[in-house]
Design an enzyme around this catalytic site. Structure first.
Site, short mmCIF file in Angstrom:
data_model
loop_
_atom_site.label_atom_id
_atom_site.label_comp_id
_atom_site.label_asym_id
_atom_site.label_seq_id
_atom_site.Cartn_x
_atom_site.Cartn_y
_atom_site.Cartn_z
N ASN A 188 -6.78 -2.62 7.87
CA ASN A 188 -7.93 -3.14 8.62
C ASN A 188 -8.79 -4.13 7.85
O ASN A 188 -8.83 -4.06 6.63
CB ASN A 188 -8.81 -1.95 9.04
N GLY A 241 -0.42 4.72 -0.87
CA GLY A 241 -1.54 5.25 -0.10
C GLY A 241 -1.11 6.35 0.85
O GLY A 241 0.06 6.74 0.89
N ASP A 269 -3.72 3.16 18.99
CA ASP A 269 -4.70 3.25 20.08
C ASP A 269 -3.99 3.57 21.39
O ASP A 269 -4.45 4.38 22.18
CB ASP A 269 -5.47 1.93 20.17
N ILE A 307 -1.06 6.46 4.25
CA ILE A 307 -0.13 6.05 5.32
C ILE A 307 1.26 5.82 4.72
O ILE A 307 2.27 6.23 5.28
CB ILE A 307 -0.63 4.79 6.06
N GLY A 319 0.84 -1.20 0.00
CA GLY A 319 0.00 0.00 0.00
C GLY A 319 0.86 1.24 0.00
O GLY A 319 0.49 2.29 0.53
N ALA A 320 2.03 1.12 -0.63
CA ALA A 320 3.05 2.17 -0.56
C ALA A 320 2.58 3.50 -1.15
O ALA A 320 3.07 4.56 -0.77
CB ALA A 320 4.32 1.70 -1.27
N VAL A 328 -1.09 -3.41 9.42
CA VAL A 328 -1.74 -2.13 9.73
C VAL A 328 -3.13 -2.09 9.08
O VAL A 328 -4.09 -1.58 9.65
CB VAL A 328 -0.88 -0.95 9.22
N HIS A 352 -8.38 -4.17 17.43
CA HIS A 352 -8.26 -2.78 16.97
C HIS A 352 -9.60 -2.38 16.35
O HIS A 352 -9.80 -2.46 15.15
CB HIS A 352 -7.13 -2.63 15.94
P1 NAI Z 1 -5.18 4.34 1.29
O1 NAI Z 1 -6.44 3.91 0.62
O2 NAI Z 1 -4.72 5.74 1.17
O3 NAI Z 1 -3.98 3.42 0.76
C1 NAI Z 1 -4.07 2.04 0.66
C2 NAI Z 1 -3.17 1.60 -0.47
O4 NAI Z 1 -3.13 0.18 -0.48
C3 NAI Z 1 -3.64 2.05 -1.85
O5 NAI Z 1 -2.58 2.76 -2.51
C4 NAI Z 1 -3.97 0.76 -2.55
O6 NAI Z 1 -3.69 0.77 -3.94
C5 NAI Z 1 -3.06 -0.22 -1.83
N1 NAI Z 1 -3.44 -1.63 -1.93
C6 NAI Z 1 -4.70 -2.16 -1.99
N2 NAI Z 1 -4.63 -3.49 -2.16
C7 NAI Z 1 -3.32 -3.82 -2.21
C8 NAI Z 1 -2.62 -5.04 -2.37
N3 NAI Z 1 -3.28 -6.19 -2.55
N4 NAI Z 1 -1.27 -5.01 -2.35
C9 NAI Z 1 -0.61 -3.85 -2.20
N5 NAI Z 1 -1.22 -2.67 -2.05
C10 NAI Z 1 -2.56 -2.64 -2.05
O7 NAI Z 1 -5.33 3.90 2.80
P2 NAI Z 1 -4.49 4.37 4.07
O8 NAI Z 1 -5.11 5.58 4.64
O9 NAI Z 1 -3.05 4.41 3.71
O10 NAI Z 1 -4.79 3.18 5.10
C11 NAI Z 1 -4.34 1.87 4.86
C12 NAI Z 1 -4.98 0.90 5.81
O11 NAI Z 1 -4.58 1.15 7.15
C13 NAI Z 1 -6.51 0.92 5.82
O12 NAI Z 1 -6.97 -0.43 5.86
C14 NAI Z 1 -6.84 1.61 7.13
O13 NAI Z 1 -8.10 1.23 7.62
C15 NAI Z 1 -5.72 1.08 8.00
N6 NAI Z 1 -5.46 1.83 9.23
C16 NAI Z 1 -5.12 1.12 10.35
C17 NAI Z 1 -4.83 1.75 11.53
C18 NAI Z 1 -4.48 0.96 12.76
O14 NAI Z 1 -4.36 1.58 13.81
N7 NAI Z 1 -4.29 -0.35 12.72
C19 NAI Z 1 -4.88 3.22 11.63
C20 NAI Z 1 -5.21 3.88 10.39
C21 NAI Z 1 -5.49 3.21 9.24
#
Ligand code: NAI
Length: 328
Positions: free
Chosen positions: A131, A14, A159, A16, A11-12, A129, A187
């Protein structure tokens, strides 16, 4: 000079990823003496955006950054990986049932677990990370039978950090005065941030607060629903703070936790504290640079017991659901 450590980030491209990669490359993940090679995994349509981020990483001229590889193939991206940060996941979209969400994520975390099993380095450490983090970690772990289960973890450090900050504000102290404040369970909104084992300047945190109503009606829900509050305020989900927590989680795992303190991480349960063995649940944990170990011997009162049980019941439901879908 030391051989670079291979750090794979999914998800590089994205949000995060954008907050995380620069901190890894600057040395904040593994320390100022460890060069890193970044391996970025993205889905095919996002490869171009990942290349853009890689161009910016180049433009930082980080002394510790030994190279960047980008791929849409897990077998390439996890090849020789020493640390893997699984950030990319399928978000819940409107009208999506929980089963659909779990199934879509199974389609991501099953092949990634298989690839880690097949090609990662022997010392691989995985942080999930994306969800639903605990259950995604469980799916990946179950598809990597040759990797010790303790190497798969899920992130609850954000958290924990939120809890530190809320408690410090309430007591008008700084986060440096707080210790041993852990998150138990999932989480999710059922998580349990535990003030009963936490300390503020060496004194019990719950006793120092001395306000059970605040703990139940304010502190716990504020921490548990902070993610939604960030979305409401920012119009986008937590990104820099999530990246920061991922850095904290891996840094403390690799470099060890402070003497006398503990941190929170989702780890495979060994049955401790009545959490069914095999579930990936958050616990207070310590590290001396090897695996994260669950802190033993904490007395759990009725209030904490009920909160932990409720969150763990949710984890067991998620496990049963992915089992029912044939994902584990
Ligand atoms: P984002 O949507 O900006 O980025 C996610 C990226 O993952 C996208 O670039 C997408 O193309 C990529 N992706 C999707 N499927 C993939 C795969 N099979 N292989 C490689 N890359 C793939 O999302 P963001 O904001 O970066 O969040 C990422 C995740 O982290 C979400 O699931 C979010 O809910 C979760 N999260 C978890 C937290 C925690 O405390 N555990 C806190 C905040 C977010």
């Amino acid at each position: 000079t030391r051989t670079p450590v291979n750090v794979t980030v999914t998800g590089a491209a994205g949000q995060i990823g954008y907050a995380l990669l620069f901190r890894i490359a600057s040395g904040q993940l593994l320390g100022p003496d460890t060069p890193v090679r970044l391996r970025l995994l993205e889905i095919t349509p996002a490869l171009k955006a990942a290349e853009g981020t890689a161009m910016e990483l180049d433009d930082c001229a980080f002394p510790l950054l030994a190279g960047i590889d980008i791929s849409d193939d897990p077998r390439v991206a996890f090849d020789g990986a020493n640390v893997a940060l699984l950030v990319g996941a399928r978000p819940r979209t409107k009208g999506m049932e929980r089963g659909d969400l779990l199934e879509a994520n199974g389609g991501i975390f099953k092949p990634q677990g298989e690839a880690i099993n097949a090609v990662a380095a022997d010392d691989i450490r995985v942080l999930v990370v994306g969800n639903p983090a605990n259950t995604n970690a469980l799916i990946a772990q179950r598809h990597a039978p040759d990797v010790p289960a303790a190497r798969f973890t899920a992130m609850t450090r954000l958290d924990q950090n939120r809890a530190y900050s809320q408690l410090a504000k309430k007591l008008d102290v700084t986060v440096n005065d707080v210790k041993r404040l852990a998150i138990w369970g999932n989480h999710s909104a059922t998580q349990y941030p535990d003030l009963f084992h936490a300390e503020v300047n060496g004194k019990n945190a719950a006793e120092t607060v001395n306000d059970q109503k605040w703990i139940e009606a304010d502190f716990i829900p504020t921490v548990a629903k902070r993610g939604a509050a960030i979305i409401e305020a920012r119009g986008a989900s937590s990104a820099a703070s999530a990246a920061n927590a991922a850095i904290d989680h891996v840094h403390d795992w690799v470099n060890g936790t402070a003497e006398g303190d503990f941190v929170s991480a989702g780890v495979v349960s060994d049955g401790s504290y009545g959490v069914p063995a095999g579930l990936i649940s958050s616990f207070p944990v310590t590290s001396t640079g090897g695996d994260y170990e669950i802190v033993q011997g904490l007395a759990i009162d009725d209030f904490s017991r009920a909160r932990i049980d409720a969150s763990v019941a949710e984890l067991a439901e998620e496990r049963d659901a992915v089992q029912g879908l044939g994902l584990i």
